[in-house]
Design a protein around this motif. Structure first.
Motif, short mmCIF file in Angstrom:
data_model
loop_
_atom_site.label_atom_id
_atom_site.label_comp_id
_atom_site.label_asym_id
_atom_site.label_seq_id
_atom_site.Cartn_x
_atom_site.Cartn_y
_atom_site.Cartn_z
N ALA A 53 17.49 1.56 -12.73
CA ALA A 53 18.09 2.34 -13.81
C ALA A 53 18.50 1.44 -14.97
N LYS A 54 18.98 0.26 -14.67
CA LYS A 54 19.40 -0.67 -15.72
C LYS A 54 18.23 -1.23 -16.51
N TYR A 59 18.64 3.82 -22.12
CA TYR A 59 19.94 4.25 -21.59
C TYR A 59 21.02 3.18 -21.71
N GLN A 60 20.63 1.94 -21.96
CA GLN A 60 21.58 0.84 -22.18
C GLN A 60 22.58 0.68 -21.03
N GLU A 77 20.67 16.93 -18.65
CA GLU A 77 19.33 16.71 -19.20
C GLU A 77 19.00 15.23 -19.26
N GLN A 78 19.94 14.42 -19.70
CA GLN A 78 19.73 12.97 -19.76
C GLN A 78 19.44 12.40 -18.37
N TYR A 79 20.19 12.89 -17.41
CA TYR A 79 20.01 12.36 -16.05
C TYR A 79 18.67 12.79 -15.46
N SER A 80 18.24 13.99 -15.79
CA SER A 80 16.93 14.46 -15.30
C SER A 80 15.82 13.57 -15.83
N PHE A 81 15.91 13.21 -17.11
CA PHE A 81 14.89 12.34 -17.69
C PHE A 81 14.98 10.92 -17.11
N LEU A 82 16.20 10.47 -16.82
CA LEU A 82 16.35 9.15 -16.20
C LEU A 82 15.59 9.11 -14.87
N GLN A 92 16.09 7.93 -5.51
CA GLN A 92 16.77 8.66 -6.57
C GLN A 92 18.15 9.09 -6.09
N LEU A 93 19.16 8.60 -6.79
CA LEU A 93 20.54 8.92 -6.44
C LEU A 93 21.23 9.57 -7.64
N TYR A 94 22.22 10.40 -7.37
CA TYR A 94 23.05 10.99 -8.41
C TYR A 94 24.37 10.22 -8.46
N PRO A 95 25.09 10.31 -9.56
CA PRO A 95 26.32 9.53 -9.70
C PRO A 95 27.31 9.70 -8.54
N HIS A 96 27.37 10.90 -7.97
CA HIS A 96 28.33 11.14 -6.88
C HIS A 96 27.80 10.66 -5.53
#
Length: 540
Positions: A53-54, A59-60, A77-82, A92-96
């Motif tokens: 991700a980094k 996404y900086q 939407e941003q996370y979906s594109f990430l 693929q992980l979500y923030p939580h």
């Protein structure tokens, strides 16, 4: 961070996880293996996701003072594109679902449920690339509800908090831009207490890295691309990892099958650690001999250290079918009345491998050394077929005790559908190596120079006195299809020039020795006659 520092810190992480298990009554428990390997997999997935991700410059995230907070600020939407932009083989992980998120939520009520739910959701979301299939097509779950392994429900929250605290202390991220070979050391350390070699119905025998390196270096002496690599009895994947590194992780797809669920889970973790997660969908938990998942698939490279002795009497009769006639061309071993566990199942694996080779396919198979000289039975039929089909490239007979877990002498068969039948290389490496003690066992260890000597001899087709020979298929036929190098070595007599005086001196010495022997013989004759005369007949 250097490789050595990284390895040391990772081993400390593994030890600390084992310590947590011990503190909660799970030390040496049957479930400890699942907890340690699954938590380690979660840690790796978490750090790999963060690393990838980094790398997305738009996404900086790499420049954010707090990665977790920056991740949580992204809208849906941003996370979906990430997740779309990130490498397809990356978890693929979500923030939580991150370790940092769980670490920050440790004071939440019912933390054990949050921990288990998180791992379950990660498993579901990453099923396509991380789940192992059974032969029926069913996919496993990556993570169990780990807190349930603690029988005392009141301790489950504390147990899960302790695991997360250990995972939070160290990151893999700094090492993902390095070559993955050092993970072999980590993987071996991670599973050393669980990859049992003490027996049992499906005991996994760890292939020594020296043997795996030799096999890979002899098989891969070009630059193949887009090839399929297969192991029909993969275990934890040592052979597959070595040949994949030799070919290049991006130039091959790994296929495997193993009847052991434990081995399949180990292999999954090994693929993840070695940048080969794109091949996880090809890992099959199943019975290769009875119901091979890849029955009609052909492979460019096949490596195998099959079980030598295993009771397959439960399904031996089911193998005698028309569909298996071609695959098991030399026959199916008989079921003995006693010691069924000594059944030579490896003979079925050899035939399966020969059947599974592509037109340009190569194979390397570990076999008991007795196979290469047996003068009758299925062993002989298989060797004849290898010669008649011009399939044999060479054989290396290894030193005794190259495996710490078994005293069986082993050899490695090298097969190649493009083999040169006029230049087959037979190597006797039985005298190489140094014996070391590992626990109660002794093991022979080859030096890197000895490994390279074997590799060079095979690849360059070099004959060397009392070490290697280069023979033709016709030579092997003349020796009753023996694959043993020793049977082809020349018996040499060294002639030494001596003077007439030296000859006379030697002859006189022989005469003196003979007179002494004759004298001793005569004395013995006299004594025997004397004893015979003293014998008397007595009737009871």
């Amino acid at each position: 961070m250097t490789d050595l520092t990284f390895i040391t810190k990772t081993k400390q992480l593994i030890d600390s996880l084992k310590s947590v298990c011990a503190n909660y009554g799970l030390g040496n428990d049957g479930n400890e293996f699942k907890i340690i390997t699954q938590v380690f997999l979660y840690k790796f997935m978490n750090d790999k996701f963060a690393y990838e991700a980094k790398k997305l410059e738009d996404y900086q995230l790499a420049k954010a003072p707090n990665f977790q907070q920056a991740l949580e600020k992204l809208d849906e939407e941003q996370y979906s594109f990430l997740l779309i932009y990130i490498d397809a083989n990356t978890p693929q992980l979500y923030p939580h679902q991150t370790i940092t998120y769980l670490h920050n939520k440790q004071n939440t009520d019912d933390f054990a449920k949050l921990f288990d739910d998180t791992l379950r959701d990660i498993s579901i979301h990453n099923t396509e690339i991380y789940s192992v299939k059974s032969a029926s097509g069913a996919k496993d779950k990556m993570f169990d509800e780990l807190s349930n392994f603690i029988s005392d429900a009141s301790q489950r929250d504390a147990f899960c908090k302790a695991l997360i605290s250990k995972l939070f202390e160290f990151s893999f991220e700094g090492m993902f831009n390095e070559k993955y070979d050092f993970f072999a050391t980590i993987f071996e350390y991670l599973i050393k207490d669980y990859n049992t070699d003490s027996g049992g119905k499906y005991a996994e025998y760890y292939t020594p890295h020296a043997v795996a390196r030799i096999m890979a270096a002899i098989m891969v002496n070009d630059q193949p691309k887009g090839v399929k690599v297969y192991d029909p009895s993969a275990g934890s994947g040592t052979l597959l990892m070595n040949i994949a590194h030799a070919i290049g992780e991006n130039n091959c797809s790994i296929y495997s099958e193993d009847i052991s669920q434990k081995s399949s889970n180990m292999l999954r973790l090994n693929l993840v650690l070695n940048n080969l997660s794109h091949s996880i969908p090809h890992i099959i938990k199943g019975n290769t001999i009875l119901e091979p998942y890849y029955r009609e698939e052909k492979f460019d490279y096949i490596v195998s250290n099959p079980p030598f002795k295993l009771d397959f009497s439960d399904f031996s009769t089911a193998l005698d079918t028309d569909i298996n006639k071609k695959r098991f061309f030399a026959g199916i071993p008989n079921v003995p009345k006693a010691k069924k566990e000594s059944m030579a199942i490896y003979l079925l694996f050899i035939q399966h491998i020969m059947y599974s080779l592509s037109e340009k396919g190569k194979a390397a198979i570990v076999v008991p050394t007795g196979f290469i000289t047996a003068q009758s039975g299925i062993e002989r039929k298989i060797r004849e077929a290898m010669i008649e089909q011009k399939l044999l490239r060479g054989v290396v007979s290894m030193p005794s005790n190259i495996f710490a877990s078994t005293g069986t002498n082993v050899s490695v068969l090298f097969l190649d559908n493009k083999a040169d039948a006029e230049h087959i290389v037979l190597v006797d490496a039985s005298k190489l190596g140094q014996t070391i003690k590992e626990g109660k066992n002794q093991r022979t260890v080859l030096s890197l120079q000895e490994e390279q000597r074997i590799i060079d001899i095979m690849n360059n087709k070099v004959p060397e006195d009392d070490f290697s020979v280069v023979v033709s298929a016709e030579d092997i036929k003349a020796k009753n299809y023996s694959f043993s190098a020793g049977q082809y070595f020349e018996v040499k007599i060294d002639y030494v020039d001596i003077t007439a005086e030296e000859f006379k001196e030697k002859m006189e010495g022989f005469e003196i020795k003979l007179r002494q022997l004759f004298a001793e013989g005569n004395a013995l004759d006299v004594e025997i006659q004397k004893q015979l005369k003293g014998l008397k007949y007595e009737r009871n």
